[in-house]
Design a protein around this motif. Structure first.
Motif, short mmCIF file in Angstrom:
data_model
loop_
_atom_site.label_atom_id
_atom_site.label_comp_id
_atom_site.label_asym_id
_atom_site.label_seq_id
_atom_site.Cartn_x
_atom_site.Cartn_y
_atom_site.Cartn_z
N TRP A 151 0.81 -1.21 0.00
CA TRP A 151 0.00 0.00 0.00
C TRP A 151 0.85 1.27 0.00
O TRP A 151 0.33 2.35 -0.25
CB TRP A 151 -0.92 0.01 1.24
CG TRP A 151 -0.21 -0.43 2.49
CD1 TRP A 151 -0.26 -1.69 3.04
CD2 TRP A 151 0.69 0.32 3.32
NE1 TRP A 151 0.55 -1.75 4.16
CE2 TRP A 151 1.14 -0.53 4.35
CE3 TRP A 151 1.16 1.63 3.29
CZ2 TRP A 151 2.04 -0.12 5.33
CZ3 TRP A 151 2.06 2.05 4.27
CH2 TRP A 151 2.48 1.17 5.28
N SER A 228 6.11 -7.27 3.26
CA SER A 228 6.87 -7.59 4.47
C SER A 228 7.76 -8.81 4.27
O SER A 228 7.51 -9.66 3.41
CB SER A 228 5.89 -7.86 5.62
OG SER A 228 5.10 -8.98 5.30
N MET A 250 11.54 -6.48 0.12
CA MET A 250 10.92 -6.51 1.46
C MET A 250 11.44 -5.36 2.32
O MET A 250 11.63 -4.28 1.82
CB MET A 250 11.18 -7.87 2.07
CG MET A 250 10.56 -8.97 1.18
SD MET A 250 11.05 -10.62 1.60
CE MET A 250 12.76 -10.61 1.06
N GLU A 382 12.04 -3.66 11.71
CA GLU A 382 11.46 -2.57 10.92
C GLU A 382 10.20 -2.02 11.60
O GLU A 382 9.35 -2.78 12.04
CB GLU A 382 11.09 -3.10 9.53
CG GLU A 382 10.70 -2.00 8.59
CD GLU A 382 10.43 -2.49 7.17
OE1 GLU A 382 9.76 -3.52 7.04
OE2 GLU A 382 10.88 -1.84 6.22
N1 LIG Z 1 9.57 -3.25 1.28
C1 LIG Z 1 8.49 -2.55 1.07
O1 LIG Z 1 8.44 -1.83 0.09
C2 LIG Z 1 7.34 -2.68 1.95
C3 LIG Z 1 7.42 -3.31 3.16
N2 LIG Z 1 6.31 -3.41 3.94
C4 LIG Z 1 6.43 -4.08 5.22
O2 LIG Z 1 5.30 -4.87 5.43
C5 LIG Z 1 4.66 -4.57 6.66
C6 LIG Z 1 3.18 -4.76 6.58
O3 LIG Z 1 2.68 -4.15 5.43
P1 LIG Z 1 1.72 -4.90 4.43
O4 LIG Z 1 1.45 -4.15 3.21
O5 LIG Z 1 0.54 -5.31 5.20
O6 LIG Z 1 2.70 -6.07 3.95
P2 LIG Z 1 2.31 -7.53 3.61
O7 LIG Z 1 3.54 -8.27 3.33
O8 LIG Z 1 1.37 -8.05 4.63
O9 LIG Z 1 1.46 -7.34 2.26
C7 LIG Z 1 2.03 -7.11 0.98
C8 LIG Z 1 1.09 -7.67 -0.07
O10 LIG Z 1 0.99 -9.10 0.09
C9 LIG Z 1 -0.38 -9.48 0.27
N3 LIG Z 1 -0.42 -10.66 1.12
C10 LIG Z 1 -0.75 -10.74 2.44
N4 LIG Z 1 -0.64 -12.03 2.87
C11 LIG Z 1 -0.25 -12.77 1.79
C12 LIG Z 1 0.06 -14.13 1.60
N5 LIG Z 1 -0.01 -15.02 2.59
N6 LIG Z 1 0.46 -14.54 0.38
C13 LIG Z 1 0.57 -13.66 -0.65
N7 LIG Z 1 0.28 -12.35 -0.52
C14 LIG Z 1 -0.10 -11.89 0.68
C15 LIG Z 1 -1.00 -8.24 0.89
O11 LIG Z 1 -2.38 -8.28 0.78
P3 LIG Z 1 -3.30 -7.45 1.82
O12 LIG Z 1 -2.87 -6.04 1.74
O13 LIG Z 1 -4.67 -7.65 1.27
O14 LIG Z 1 -3.06 -8.06 3.16
C16 LIG Z 1 -0.33 -7.15 0.06
O15 LIG Z 1 -0.93 -7.06 -1.21
C17 LIG Z 1 5.09 -3.15 6.92
O16 LIG Z 1 5.03 -2.83 8.25
C18 LIG Z 1 6.47 -3.16 6.37
O17 LIG Z 1 7.36 -3.70 7.31
C19 LIG Z 1 5.12 -2.92 3.52
C20 LIG Z 1 4.99 -2.27 2.35
C21 LIG Z 1 6.11 -2.09 1.48
#
Ligand SMILES: NC(=O)C1=CN([C@@H]2O[C@H](COP(=O)(O)OP(=O)(O)OC[C@H]3O[C@@H](n4cnc5c(N)ncnc54)[C@H](OP(=O)(O)O)[C@@H]3O)[C@@H](O)[C@H]2O)C=CC1
Ligand SMILES: O=C(O)CCC(=O)C(=O)O
Length: 480
Positions: A151, A228, A250, A382
């Motif tokens: 997001w 994540s 990540m 993080e």
């Molecule tokens: N490196 C980067 O650029 C980023 C890192 N993050 C990290 O991630 C943490 C949480 O953020 P978040 O966006 O919720 O990250 P997530 O890893 O939870 O989500 C990233 C994407 O994966 C989807 N997803 C969730 N669970 C699964 C699964 N089991 N298998 C496949 N896809 C899945 C999510 O869907 P849904 O949103 O519907 O849950 C979203 O589209 C942050 O606090 C940060 O640490 C977050 C964003 C960017």
């Protein structure tokens, strides 16, 4: 603007609505529903993969000029509408209007960059060890890619995955992040308006189940994931089980070193940008400020003053300098880590308190915590929010050891006037990207992006490097 959008999946060029049990909220004012969304699952993913597979042959065979023209037109449309789309982005994600419009313009430029790359794809001619034999390498499309996006850059990240995939003749199924589907949808709609044939880009909205179904689908040839570390590890495992290509971006725990010889004013501005802009919700954010003894006290005092002065507010208010956290869960994570840092002996020098404004939103005070230990949880895990901690060091060598001493390695920065230390840092920092006298966050769109250690896995994203993931290299031998 309080309008609620009614979103649909995009499958085979059609909008597939279904019921809309999901929603995204405005984090600046949670009374506002930005969009109502369908909630897909394995069935919708299967339909989308079939549509992508059916579109693959004709799209792969299309002239690169056709693919280039569509990307170029989409880039033009998005650039023309950057104010409206950027406003939607800021309303849905919570970054400031300037950041939302800036990110939208960046996405438009990414589409245009890959419009050019579609035409520049090339192979090599090589001599063989055998007389009379010629060798050529070609880059060919791979097939269907699954794209799973977060997001925090809700239009730039979909753009930097979709654009290279389709520029080089692949088709895709994208799952946007739960909190920001409307922003992703704006991009998908513009691509179709620009003439993209149905089935080349498909989008299924939903939660982790959609992501899991994409990873497990036997007809998805490759997966690009940003999010994540925890979810990424599962994505890699699922992809490898069936030998699909996989690329992961990540987390980060990005260090910014400030040496005694740094220009103080510049160091403070760099730290403020890297740690707090976009509400600290950037994987490249500077969350560890590693400061040398001689400048430490002056640096933290000057930074604390700037942090206290940041105007936190509604993302759409033009005077706002920092918007809210994207969700209640992200806000809670920031609060939790402030407590963890305090419990670990850290001293809050700016922010650190709960924040209520005149409307219900997920606002957080930008927070600076000093006197923390390098191995404390606040410095190894993080946060992904507007929380920065400082670590005091005696020398450049100690600073470098602290910078390298975590399991992440995305971006690393140094502020110094010493060419010797800057060059040494570029060589020895264990990170995919190094920044000298620049913030760790805020990268260009036409060069490779990615990290080392637990930050990234697989080929680099963006720029010319994107072709390595989104094409298959074939080696052809021929004799006359
Ligand atoms: N490196 C980067 O650029 C980023 C890192 N993050 C990290 O991630 C943490 C949480 O953020 P978040 O966006 O919720 O990250 P997530 O890893 O939870 O989500 C990233 C994407 O994966 C989807 N997803 C969730 N669970 C699964 C699964 N089991 N298998 C496949 N896809 C899945 C999510 O869907 P849904 O949103 O519907 O849950 C979203 O589209 C942050 O606090 C940060 O640490 C977050 C964003 C960017
Ligand atoms: O810092 C940037 O410009 C990019 C950051 C990013 O890609 C991310 O946070 O996911």
């Amino acid at each position: 603007m309080t309008e609620t959008l009614e979103l649909s999946h995009w499958i085979g060029g059609e909008k597939i609505a279904g019921s809309r049990p999901g929603e995204s909220l405005n984090p600046s004012d949670t009374r506002q529903v930005v969009a109502r969304t369908p909630k897909g699952g394995a069935a919708e993913v299967d339909q989308a993969v079939q549509a992508a597979r059916a579109a693959f042959g004709p799209w792969a065979d299309a002239s690169p000029e056709v693919r280039s023209d569509i990307l170029d037109r989409a880039g033009t449309l998005l650039m023309e509408r950057r104010e409206a789309v950027g406003r939607l982005l800021s309303r849905e994600e919570g970054k400031t209007l300037a950041e939302g419009i800036g990110e939208t313009a960046r996405a438009a430029r990414i589409l245009k960059f890959f419009a050019g790359e579609a035409l520049r794809l090339h192979g090599q001619n090589l001599a063989s060890t055998r007389p009379g034999v010629e060798i050529q390498t070609y880059r060919q499309p791979v097939g269907v890619f699954g794209l799973i996006t977060p997001w925090n850059f809700p239009i730039a990240i979909p753009a930097w995955k979709i654009a290279p995939a389709i520029a080089f003749g692949n088709t895709v199924v994208i799952k946007p992040a739960g909190p920001t589907p409307a922003t992703a949808e704006a991009l998908i709609a513009i691509l179709h308006e620009a003439g993209l044939p149905g089935g080349v880009v498909n989008m299924v909205i939903g939660d982790g189940d959609v992501g899991r179904a994409i990873v497990a689908h036997p007809d998805v040839d490759g997966i690009s994931f940003t999010g994540s570390q925890k979810v990424g590890a599962g994505v890699a495992e699922g992809a490898m089980k069936r030998q699909a290509r996989v690329q992961l971006e990540m987390g980060g725990k990005n260090p910014l070193i400030v040496l005694d010889d740094a220009d103080l004013e510049r160091a403070v501005a760099i730290a403020l940008d890297g740690s707090f802009f976009a509400t600290g919700q950037r994987c490249t954010a500077s969350s560890r400020l590693i400061v040398q003894d001689g400048v430490h006290d002056r640096f933290v005092a000057a930074l604390a003053e700037k942090v206290e002065a940041l105007r936190v507010g509604d993302a759409l208010d033009p005077t706002t300098q920092m918007g809210p956290a994207v969700t209640e869960a992200q806000r809670q994570t920031a609060y939790d880590y402030i407590d963890i840092a305090r419990d670990g002996g850290g001293r809050v020098l700016a922010g650190g308190e709960r924040l209520s404004l005149d409307k219900p939103g997920w606002y957080v005070q930008p927070t600076l915590i000093v006197d923390t230990q390098a191995d404390a949880r606040i410095n190894t895990e993080e946060v992904f929010g507007p929380v920065a901690s400082t670590i005091r060091v005696a020398s450049y060598e100690e600073a470098l050891a602290v910078a390298n001493g975590v399991e992440f390695g995305l971006s690393a920065g140094i502020v110094t006037q010493s060419l010797k230390h800057a060059r040494d840092f570029q060589r020895r920092a264990r990170a995919g990207m190094t920044m000298v006298n620049l913030a760790t966050a805020g990268v260009d769109y036409h060069v490779p992006f990615g990290g080392t250690k637990k930050s990234s896995y697989g080929p680099r994203e963006q720029g010319f490097a994107a072709a390595d993931f989104y094409t298959l290299t074939k080696t052809s031998y021929s004799a006359g």
